[in-house]
Design an enzyme around this catalytic site. Structure first.
Site, PDB file in Angstrom:
ATOM      1  N   CYS A  62       0.832  -1.191   0.000  1.00 49.89           N
ATOM      2  CA  CYS A  62       0.000   0.000   0.000  1.00 49.89           C
ATOM      3  C   CYS A  62       0.875   1.253   0.000  1.00 49.89           C
ATOM      4  O   CYS A  62       0.583   2.234  -0.690  1.00 49.89           O
ATOM      5  CB  CYS A  62      -0.901  -0.039   1.228  1.00 49.89           C
ATOM      6  SG  CYS A  62      -2.066   1.303   1.258  1.00 49.89           S
TER       7      CYS A  62
ATOM      8  N   CYS B  54      -4.693  -2.096   5.484  1.00 48.09           N
ATOM      9  CA  CYS B  54      -4.393  -0.699   5.243  1.00 48.09           C
ATOM     10  C   CYS B  54      -5.568  -0.064   4.508  1.00 48.09           C
ATOM     11  O   CYS B  54      -5.821  -0.367   3.351  1.00 48.09           O
ATOM     12  CB  CYS B  54      -3.130  -0.662   4.405  1.00 48.09           C
ATOM     13  SG  CYS B  54      -2.852   0.828   3.511  1.00 48.09           S
TER      14      CYS B  54
END
Length: 395
Positions: free
Chosen positions: A100, A200
């Site tokens: 991410c 995330c």
């Protein structure tokens, strides 16, 4: 006046990062990333991203900075979610947080920020950035956060020099309690907000349920392998080369159902990861069972009793050349070179003494002590003191 775009996540860390930048005289803009649309996999009725974007907006309002939401869910699905499913199907265990940061926050998001005229992008990560002069060039360093409990340098182990040059980490010199104190003094709504859990940005998603959407359940057996099994007690062969020795140390044991006894059933080998203890639902053993290997082809989970089980422990790992990443390109190893480092194979693991060996086929990381549950698809990161110099995907 330099312009900084802060990724405001609706948490306390990024809120304080924005406040500190403003205090330092930057022109600050808050940007909230919406990365997930699919409400069918969130666990509860509450909508975490709405709460979070609302908190981020209130913080921006309080600090008197402009605020905007950007929808990155398409890129997030392509680059993170699809990749994760693909990896799990291969029986590997990806790290969505590292990805991410590499793919979303410091790539897609950074491009948007730079298009908006930003000089820098800032996040609420607990890490620091250093700058060195070398041969008349500036070289950027990724340093651990001062708060050793919270250090998040590992999650940024895939960043490049270019990404680091544009990054700011305003809270890297602070501890979590200090960050919360600043937030309280500034009367920011996020001051007492709990740290976010879950993937995330996806919010409250349970990984197995999330995976089940794509990967169909498939019943298979759980096999227990005894620590006394002869596969663990073979005499070490004589090696003709360093490579032979390293290949032996990093080898994958080929388990067979006949090597152990069937102790239970599971709903899909691809839902399990090496070193996992929860979710096996097999009782009656002296010590708890740990997953020592998953075979997604045959849909079998191999387990062993106790965390000292020989099936869990290894002293070395291997990274393919195309998955070796140097943040400090100037320190990159040449063929047959070695380097003494401190390394970790997962977030929050205390740093371990290790030696890197760069051979023709890839990089071998040889640890001083045995490591538990070295997991394919996860990242190994290596450090000099508190500087993260490189990383790679465990193959």
């Amino acid at each position: 006046m330099k312009r900084v775009i802060v990724g405001l996540s609706g948490g306390v860390d990024s809120s304080v990062a924005a406040y500190l930048l403003k205090e330092q005289g930057y022109e600050v803009i808050g940007l909230f990333m919406k990365n997930w649309h699919d409400d069918s996999v969130t666990i509860s009725d509450e909508c975490p991203w709405l709460d979070d974007s609302n908190d981020a907006m209130l913080v921006a309002d309080k600090l008197g900075i402009p605020f905007q939401t950007v929808d990155l869910s398409e890129q997030y699905k392509e680059r993170i979610v699809d990749y994760m499913f693909d990896e799990y199907q291969k029986g590997r265990t990806p790290n969505p947080d590292v990805l991410c940061n590499r793919e979303i926050k410091f790539d897609v998001f950074m491009k948007i920020a730079l298009d908006l005229g930003a000089d820098f992008v800032a996040t609420g990560h607990y890490c620091r950035k250093g700058v060195l002069q070398k041969d008349g060039k500036e070289i950027y360093q990724l340093l651990a956060g001062v708060d050793t409990n919270k250090d998040q340098s590992y999650f940024l182990c895939q960043l490049s020099q270019e990404q680091l040059s544009k990054a700011l980490f305003p809270i890297g010199e602070l501890t979590k309690p200090e960050v919360r104190k600043i937030a309280a003094e500034q009367d920011l709504i996020t001051a007492d907000k709990k740290d976010s859990q879950g993937l995330c940005f996806i919010g409250k998603v349970r990984l197995p349920e999330f995976l089940q959407q794509k990967l169909q359940p498939k019943e298979g057996v759980i096999v227990e392998i005894s620590a006394e099994q002869h596969i663990y007690n073979q005499t070490t062969p004589d090696f003709t080369s360093e490579k032979d020795k390293f290949d032996y140390l990093t080898r994958k044991i080929d388990y067979n159902i006949s090597d152990g006894k069937i102790v239970g059933k599971h709903q899909g080998a691809h839902y399990f990861t090496k070193g996992q203890r929860k979710g096996l639902a097999v009782g009656g053993t002296v010590e708890p069972l740990f997953v020592i290997e998953t075979d997604v082809e045959e849909n079998v989970i191999y387990t062993g009793q106790g965390k000292e089980h020989p099936g869990l422990l290894k002293s070395a790992l291997f990274v393919n050349n195309d998955e070796v990443h140097w943040i400090r390109e100037d320190l990159k190893l040449g063929l047959d070179q070695t380097m003494e480092v401190k390394a970790r194979i997962r977030y929050r693991q205390p740093l371990q003494n290790a030696t890197l060996h760069q051979l023709e086929n890839g990089l071998y990381v040889i640890f001083e002590e045995l490591q538990s549950a070295i997991t394919e698809g996860q990242f190994v990161a290596w450090y000099h003191d508190d500087e993260l110099v490189g990383s790679g995907v465990i193959s």
